[in-house]
Design a protein around this motif. Structure first.
Motif, short mmCIF file in Angstrom:
data_model
loop_
_atom_site.label_atom_id
_atom_site.label_comp_id
_atom_site.label_asym_id
_atom_site.label_seq_id
_atom_site.Cartn_x
_atom_site.Cartn_y
_atom_site.Cartn_z
N LEU A 135 0.87 -1.33 -0.09
CA LEU A 135 -0.02 0.03 -0.02
C LEU A 135 0.79 1.24 0.07
CD1 LEU A 135 -2.68 -0.89 2.62
CD2 LEU A 135 -2.99 -1.11 0.02
N PRO A 136 0.32 2.46 -0.38
CA PRO A 136 1.05 3.73 -0.47
C PRO A 136 1.33 3.95 0.74
CG PRO A 136 -0.66 4.18 -2.08
CD PRO A 136 -0.88 2.30 -1.34
N GLU A 137 2.15 4.76 1.39
CA GLU A 137 2.68 5.42 2.54
C GLU A 137 1.47 5.93 3.23
OE1 GLU A 137 5.03 4.22 4.59
OE2 GLU A 137 5.58 2.92 2.71
N ASP A 138 0.78 7.07 2.56
CA ASP A 138 -0.21 7.79 3.07
C ASP A 138 -1.60 6.86 3.60
OD1 ASP A 138 -1.17 7.17 0.55
OD2 ASP A 138 -2.45 8.89 0.41
N ILE A 140 -4.66 3.81 8.03
CA ILE A 140 -4.73 2.42 8.27
C ILE A 140 -4.20 2.31 9.93
CG2 ILE A 140 -4.54 -0.09 8.28
CD1 ILE A 140 -4.57 0.51 5.24
N ALA A 141 -3.01 2.69 10.08
CA ALA A 141 -2.49 2.90 11.42
C ALA A 141 -3.19 3.63 12.46
CB ALA A 141 -1.08 3.07 11.38
N HIS A 159 -7.46 3.69 17.21
CA HIS A 159 -8.57 4.26 17.80
C HIS A 159 -9.57 2.99 17.64
CE1 HIS A 159 -6.43 7.94 16.88
NE2 HIS A 159 -7.21 8.52 17.84
N GLY A 160 -9.36 1.85 17.15
CA GLY A 160 -10.23 0.84 17.31
C GLY A 160 -10.96 0.87 16.23
N GLY A 175 -11.85 -7.84 8.82
CA GLY A 175 -11.18 -7.94 7.60
C GLY A 175 -10.13 -7.16 7.08
N GLU A 176 -10.32 -5.76 7.62
CA GLU A 176 -9.40 -4.64 7.40
C GLU A 176 -7.87 -4.99 8.43
OE1 GLU A 176 -11.52 -0.77 6.45
OE2 GLU A 176 -11.97 -1.36 8.47
#
Length: 246
Positions: free
Chosen positions: A225-228, A233-234, A239-240, A245-246
């Protein structure tokens, strides 16, 4: 064969309005014979006017559906109150969209469709934005997490900015799309650029870097995935907010 002629003294069909569409036992029934104008308003409208005063600009009832126009400044407070107040409890955000009219002097309307499932009520909120002013409204993402993609789509198609949205970027078009907002009335049917330029821009977006035809979870494809996107996602994981599936 001709249709039977109704008796002159036949009783008119009963009118069942959308705001009181229930039988004697309280079970919901389908509204019938609802007039275009003159149906009773959703009782929430009067409560809003009493509580928020001048920030409730006007109320319209058309075909039994109630629309309340409110100020941009208090929109977030009003939606929060509608969601949290036990006597109202509008717990379902159906849609967030906008309306632009061909009249150049008529304001753009940003629209929220809310339902109180427990009370079986539907309410439409609108905020009017003059076209020559800033096209932004408060985000309600912190009240309804379902507003995430709804607000992004409205931004993508109309150019309405939702202040406070944590990840406001295009949803249907690629992020570097430069032709404007396709549902605005001033948008050309064939776009602003030539077909060759549109194709060039689409190919330069490198969609393969962001999407896969294979059945992969985001976790499986994370390294590509691209860095942005990795950062987004992180942040959501911290934050839960990640779904299954993610």
């Amino acid at each position: 064969m001709t249709a039977p002629v109704p008796a002159a003294n036949a009783a008119p069909a009963p009118v069942i309005h959308a705001s009181v569409a229930e039988d004697a036992n309280g079970a919901p029934i389908t509204p019938v014979n609802v007039p275009r104008h003159g149906a009773p308003a959703n009782p929430t409208a009067a409560v809003l006017a009493n509580r928020f005063g001048a920030d409730v600009l006007r109320t319209e009832v058309i075909w039994g559906e109630t629309t309340v126009y409110v100020t941009k400044a208090r929109l977030h407070d009003i939606v929060r109150w509608l969601h949290d107040e036990p006597s109202e409890r509008y717990d379902y955000l159906v849609d967030v969209t906008a309306v632009e009219y061909r009249d150049a002097d008529r304001a753009i309307e940003v629209v929220w469709h809310l339902r109180a499932l427990q009370h079986r009520r539907f309410l439409r909120l609108k905020v009017e934005l003059p076209k020559r002013g800033p096209l932004d409204v408060p985000s309600v993402f912190d009240i309804y997490s379902g507003a995430d993609w709804l607000e992004r789509e409205c931004y993508d198609m109309f150019g309405i900015r939702f202040v406070g949205h944590p990840d406001l970027r295009r949803l249907l078009l690629w992020e570097a799309y430069r032709e404007g907002y396709p549902l605005r009335k001033d948008f050309p049917l064939r776009g602003r650029f030539s077909r060759s330029e549109q194709l060039k821009q689409a190919l330069s977006a490198d969609p393969e870097a962001r999407y896969s035809m294979e059945e992969l979870s985001i976790a499986d494809a994370f390294d590509s995935l691209p860095e942005d996107m990795k950062r987004r996602i992180a942040d959501r994981a911290a934050h839960g907010e990640l779904g299954e599936g993610e």
